[in-house]
Design an enzyme around this catalytic site. Structure first.
Site, PDB file in Angstrom:
ATOM      1  N   GLY A  15       0.807  -1.209   0.000  1.00 10.56           N
ATOM      2  CA  GLY A  15       0.000   0.000   0.000  1.00 10.56           C
ATOM      3  C   GLY A  15       0.840   1.258   0.000  1.00 10.56           C
ATOM      4  O   GLY A  15       2.029   1.237   0.331  1.00 10.56           O
ATOM      5  N   GLN A  72       2.818   9.936   1.776  1.00  6.69           N
ATOM      6  CA  GLN A  72       4.134   9.303   1.596  1.00  6.69           C
ATOM      7  C   GLN A  72       4.823   9.747   0.312  1.00  6.69           C
ATOM      8  O   GLN A  72       6.012   9.481   0.120  1.00  6.69           O
ATOM      9  CB  GLN A  72       3.990   7.774   1.571  1.00  6.69           C
ATOM     10  CG  GLN A  72       3.560   7.185   2.900  1.00  6.69           C
ATOM     11  CD  GLN A  72       3.471   5.686   2.808  1.00  6.69           C
ATOM     12  OE1 GLN A  72       2.479   5.162   2.335  1.00  6.69           O
ATOM     13  NE2 GLN A  72       4.517   4.983   3.233  1.00  6.69           N
ATOM     14  N   CYS A  96       6.714  -0.635   6.061  1.00  5.90           N
ATOM     15  CA  CYS A  96       6.165   0.610   5.526  1.00  5.90           C
ATOM     16  C   CYS A  96       7.230   1.239   4.631  1.00  5.90           C
ATOM     17  O   CYS A  96       8.406   1.289   5.019  1.00  5.90           O
ATOM     18  CB  CYS A  96       5.833   1.548   6.692  1.00  5.90           C
ATOM     19  SG  CYS A  96       5.202   3.155   6.163  1.00  5.90           S
ATOM     20  N   HIS A  98      -3.541   0.313   8.108  1.00  8.04           N
ATOM     21  CA  HIS A  98      -2.222   0.950   8.018  1.00  8.04           C
ATOM     22  C   HIS A  98      -2.289   2.217   7.148  1.00  8.04           C
ATOM     23  O   HIS A  98      -1.794   3.277   7.534  1.00  8.04           O
ATOM     24  CB  HIS A  98      -1.224  -0.066   7.439  1.00  8.04           C
ATOM     25  CG  HIS A  98       0.176   0.442   7.281  1.00  8.04           C
ATOM     26  ND1 HIS A  98       1.243  -0.062   7.993  1.00  8.04           N
ATOM     27  CD2 HIS A  98       0.699   1.420   6.475  1.00  8.04           C
ATOM     28  CE1 HIS A  98       2.358   0.585   7.640  1.00  8.04           C
ATOM     29  NE2 HIS A  98       2.053   1.488   6.717  1.00  8.04           N
ATOM     30  N   GLU A  99      -2.944   2.098   5.980  1.00 11.76           N
ATOM     31  CA  GLU A  99      -2.982   3.243   5.053  1.00 11.76           C
ATOM     32  C   GLU A  99      -3.885   4.368   5.574  1.00 11.76           C
ATOM     33  O   GLU A  99      -3.548   5.548   5.440  1.00 11.76           O
ATOM     34  CB  GLU A  99      -3.418   2.802   3.646  1.00 11.76           C
ATOM     35  CG  GLU A  99      -2.509   1.772   2.985  1.00 11.76           C
ATOM     36  CD  GLU A  99      -1.033   2.120   3.013  1.00 11.76           C
ATOM     37  OE1 GLU A  99      -0.680   3.311   2.968  1.00 11.76           O
ATOM     38  OE2 GLU A  99      -0.211   1.180   3.109  1.00 11.76           O
TER      39      GLU A  99
HETATM   40 NI    NI Z   1       3.101   2.789   5.542  1.00 11.00          NI
END
Ligand code: NI
Length: 146
Positions: free
Chosen positions: A47, A52, A90, A132-133
């Site tokens: 993901g 990010q 990540c 998580h996202e």
């Molecule tokens: Ni991440």
């Protein structure tokens, strides 16, 4: 276009991302394409969230089992009481893998790339990736969850 990945501790990762008002705009379409290309380039990432790649907007992409989920303004609508621990990585933390406790099942509401409402009921790895996202879009990181 391949975008550079923002890594911890860049402060953009801690900002709450802005809601997207025009999901079908050229700008968002281009960002989605660039994020997909960036994920493909990064190898086995599951993901990627827009912050990010330096864009603090509510957009994330999950690629799992050959399916690409594009989520705009996602929200967790329901979550199971049950939790489970699994190792996570990540892209913003190269080489770091830590056990993280997450809800086993979640239901997520979002808009797709056409701006249509979607609902995803997930468990297992998809449930984990969604949590998580969506955390990324709220300035939360997996290191907070230990
Ligand atoms: Ni991440």
């Amino acid at each position: 276009m391949i975008l550079p990945i923002i890594t911890y501790p860049n402060e953009i990762l801690r900002q709450k991302a802005k809601k997207i008002k025009e999901p079908k705009s050229r700008e968002i379409k281009d960002l989605i394409l660039d994020m997909i290309a960036t994920m493909e380039e990064s190898g086995n990432a599951l993901g990627l969230a827009a912050p990010q790649v330096g864009q603090s907007v509510q957009l994330c992409i999950i690629k799992l089992d050959g399916k690409t989920h594009i989520l705009i303004n996602p929200k967790i609508a329901r979550k199971s009481w049950g939790k489970e621990i699994c190792e996570e990585g990540c892209l913003s933390f190269p080489g770091k893998f830590i056990p993280v406790k997450r809800h086993k099942k979640v239901t997520v509401k979002a808009l797709d790339k056409k701006g249509e409402k979607i609902e995803i009921k997930a468990e297992g790895l998809l449930s984990r990736a969604l949590q998580h996202e969506i955390d990324h879009l709220n300035g939360m990181l997996f290191i907070d969850k230990k």
